[in-house]
Structure formats: structure tokens, C-alpha cells
Design an enzyme around this catalytic site. Structure first.
Site, mmCIF file in Angstrom:
data_model
loop_
_atom_site.group_PDB
_atom_site.id
_atom_site.type_symbol
_atom_site.label_atom_id
_atom_site.label_comp_id
_atom_site.label_asym_id
_atom_site.label_seq_id
_atom_site.Cartn_x
_atom_site.Cartn_y
_atom_site.Cartn_z
ATOM 1 N N GLU A 56 0.834 -1.216 0.000
ATOM 2 C CA GLU A 56 0.000 0.000 0.000
ATOM 3 C C GLU A 56 0.863 1.258 0.000
ATOM 4 O O GLU A 56 0.584 2.217 -0.724
ATOM 5 C CB GLU A 56 -0.895 0.054 1.246
ATOM 6 N N CYS A 84 -2.468 -2.966 7.508
ATOM 7 C CA CYS A 84 -1.963 -2.901 8.888
ATOM 8 C C CYS A 84 -2.156 -1.479 9.435
ATOM 9 O O CYS A 84 -2.653 -0.593 8.741
ATOM 10 C CB CYS A 84 -0.482 -3.287 8.920
ATOM 11 N N CYS A 87 -0.319 1.232 7.312
ATOM 12 C CA CYS A 87 -0.943 1.498 6.006
ATOM 13 C C CYS A 87 -2.308 2.170 6.176
ATOM 14 O O CYS A 87 -2.668 3.042 5.379
ATOM 15 C CB CYS A 87 -1.029 0.211 5.200
#
Lengths: 167, 167
Positions: A56, A84, A87
Site C-alpha cells: 500500500e 496494517c 498502512c
């Protein structure tokens, strides 16, 4: 979820497969605006020895470069695995309004698993998100990768064979 | 907090001042291992047109490059402002065990303000953190910056003068 979402998630999956072939955990992402991909990325943590080199983040940085602005308004980010914490934070900072992900990440996902970052009260940016798009394909790729990794650790000479299953 | 912490936070403040001189929101960070700075960074969002170009992320990436490993074990990250969600996530991913910050960020801080990311149950990495080190200096720099920015918007020719106050 519509046909376009599926088509762009396939592009994210293609990125994940590139990561796989580089012996990286296979996660891929694309950033789309006006039905065009303006940023692509796949996990490169080991290759770059960079803890922030998630799919990402790489796709977001490429998208910003390609439009010459850090504000990624009117875009959708497609990513094969639930983002996560880092991101999810980067998505907020770049003002991406919509996120579509594949499989949930029970251990580290920051949208619906470990945390619900986009639903934090007091955020000054709203992100619409949706999971489960090509979830099976994404999960299968990750499973194959970790299976191959375990095999490689046990029987290094057999590991190459397992990799072919993703082609 | 000890003398070493104050000395390294001064280095982070120096980074923040470099950002200020580049017309960037003045936030700086350093990563320290064995009493040596192995990574430095200051906010470069506007210069790089990169939403992820926060001081912490830049310092983390430099530290990883400098030791050739994405695992920043046995390090301390010093940053002038409480980290945001993205940077808190990056700290977890890079396994930094200790974070020292200056001022709290009531709107976007992810450690003690908007969220308490490091206290999330189920995390597989533990981060010890502490705020308030050279807090006043950090906050004053940010205030000066935003005051100068407002002045520049109102009276562009006066803006250069305000900048000298940080030297």
C-alpha cells in the site's frame, strides 16, 4: 463490490504474485482514479530491507508522484490483504476516500481485525471500506507462500517446485 | 528522561528546524542505537509531494538502510511530536522498542491522544514510550510555523521575518 472492483483487485493480485516470485510475502495493491491505475505496489520488505515497504505504501507513493500531489482524492485503493496500522494511517494521511481489500488479517489488520482505525471518533477524514473481494485467491496465495517457506526451511531443494503453483 | 534523552531530542529538534526552513511543518526525528544516531528525518510532505514523508518514516528508513536490516532492535526513536497512526504502525513494524516524543498531538497523535496504538491488546511487539521531552521547544516551533504561515497568507511580504525567530 462490482465488476470494476474485481478487475482492479485482479491487478492487485498480480502485484502480489510479483512479490511471491521475489520471495516476499505476497501482498499487492493498486491505487485507481477515473478507472485508471495511477500507483502500483507489492511488498518489498526483505528486498529493500525496509520495514515500511508494504504494498500500500509503495502504491500510495507512486500515485502521489504520478499526479504530483500528496492528496489522493477521488481514488480507490485495492489491496489483497487488510491493511496494517501503518498502512491504514497512510491511507488517512493521503485522503484516499475508499479502500477495497481481499482477505482479513486477523493478527495485524487495522480495519476490522486488530483495530478499527477508520472508525476512530474524531478523525478528520472519512474512509469507506469493504473487504472480501477475491478473498479466496488472496488467502490461497499467502498460504502457498508460507507452505513453500516452511518446506524450504525443511527441504531447501523442494522449495522451487512449490513456487510454480502460483503461476 | 535523562541527559542522553534530552541531547538526542535536541538533534530531533534540529531536524524539525531544517523542515521549518524548507516551509514544511517542523517535525523532526532521530533513531539512536548504542548512543549513535543511525537515522535522521524531518517532515518533507510538501517538498516530496508524498503523504508518507513524515520525519519518523524517513528516519526509520534511513536507520534500516544504515544497518542493512529492517529490524531496528535495541534502538530508541526520538521525535518532536507525538507520532500519528501511520508512524506508530511503522514503529511497530520496525520493532523499535522505545519511543521518546516531545509535544502531544491532540488531533492526530496515536500514542496518548486520538488513539493508544502501543497499548492495543494482541500486539506482538511491545513499545515503551514517554512524552514531554523538550515539549515546550517543540510546541513553540510549531506555533511559530503556523503563525508565520497565517501571516504569509495575509501579508506575504512579512513572512520572511517571522522565520528568523527559530534560528
Amino acid at each position: 463490490m462490482n465488476d470494476k472492483d474485481i478487475a482492479f483487485m485482479r491487478e492487485a493480485l498480480n502485484e502480489a504474485k510479483i512479490a511471491y516470485r521475489k520471495d516476499e510475502v505476497p501482498i499487492g495493491a493498486v491505487v485507481v482514479r477515473d478507472s485508471k491505475i495511477i500507483g502500483r505496489g507489492h511488498n518489498l520488505r526483505e528486498s529493500l530491507k525496509d520495514p515500511t515497504a508494504h504494498a500500500e505504501l509503495i502504491a500510495i507513493r507512486e500515485a502521489s508522484r504520478s499526479i504530483g500531489d500528496w492528496r489522493l482524492e477521488d481514488t480507490t485503493l485495492y489491496v489483497t490483504l487488510e491493511p496494517c496500522i501503518m498502512c491504514a494511517g497512510a491511507i488517512l494521511l493521503s485522503r484516499i476516500p475508499r479502500v477495497v481489500f481481499g482477505a482479513e488479517d486477523k493478527k495485524g489488520g487495522a480495519l476490522v481485525s486488530l483495530l478499527h482505525v477508520f472508525d476512530t471518533p474524531g478523525l478528520n477524514h472519512k474512509v469507506v471500506y469493504e473487504g472480501g473481494v477475491l478473498e479466496e485467491e488472496s488467502r490461497r496465495l499467502l498460504k502457498e507462500f508460507f507452505k513453500a517457506l516452511r518446506n524450504k526451511e525443511k527441504w531447501p531443494s523442494l522449495a522451487e517446485g512449490a513456487r510454480l503453483e502460483i503461476e
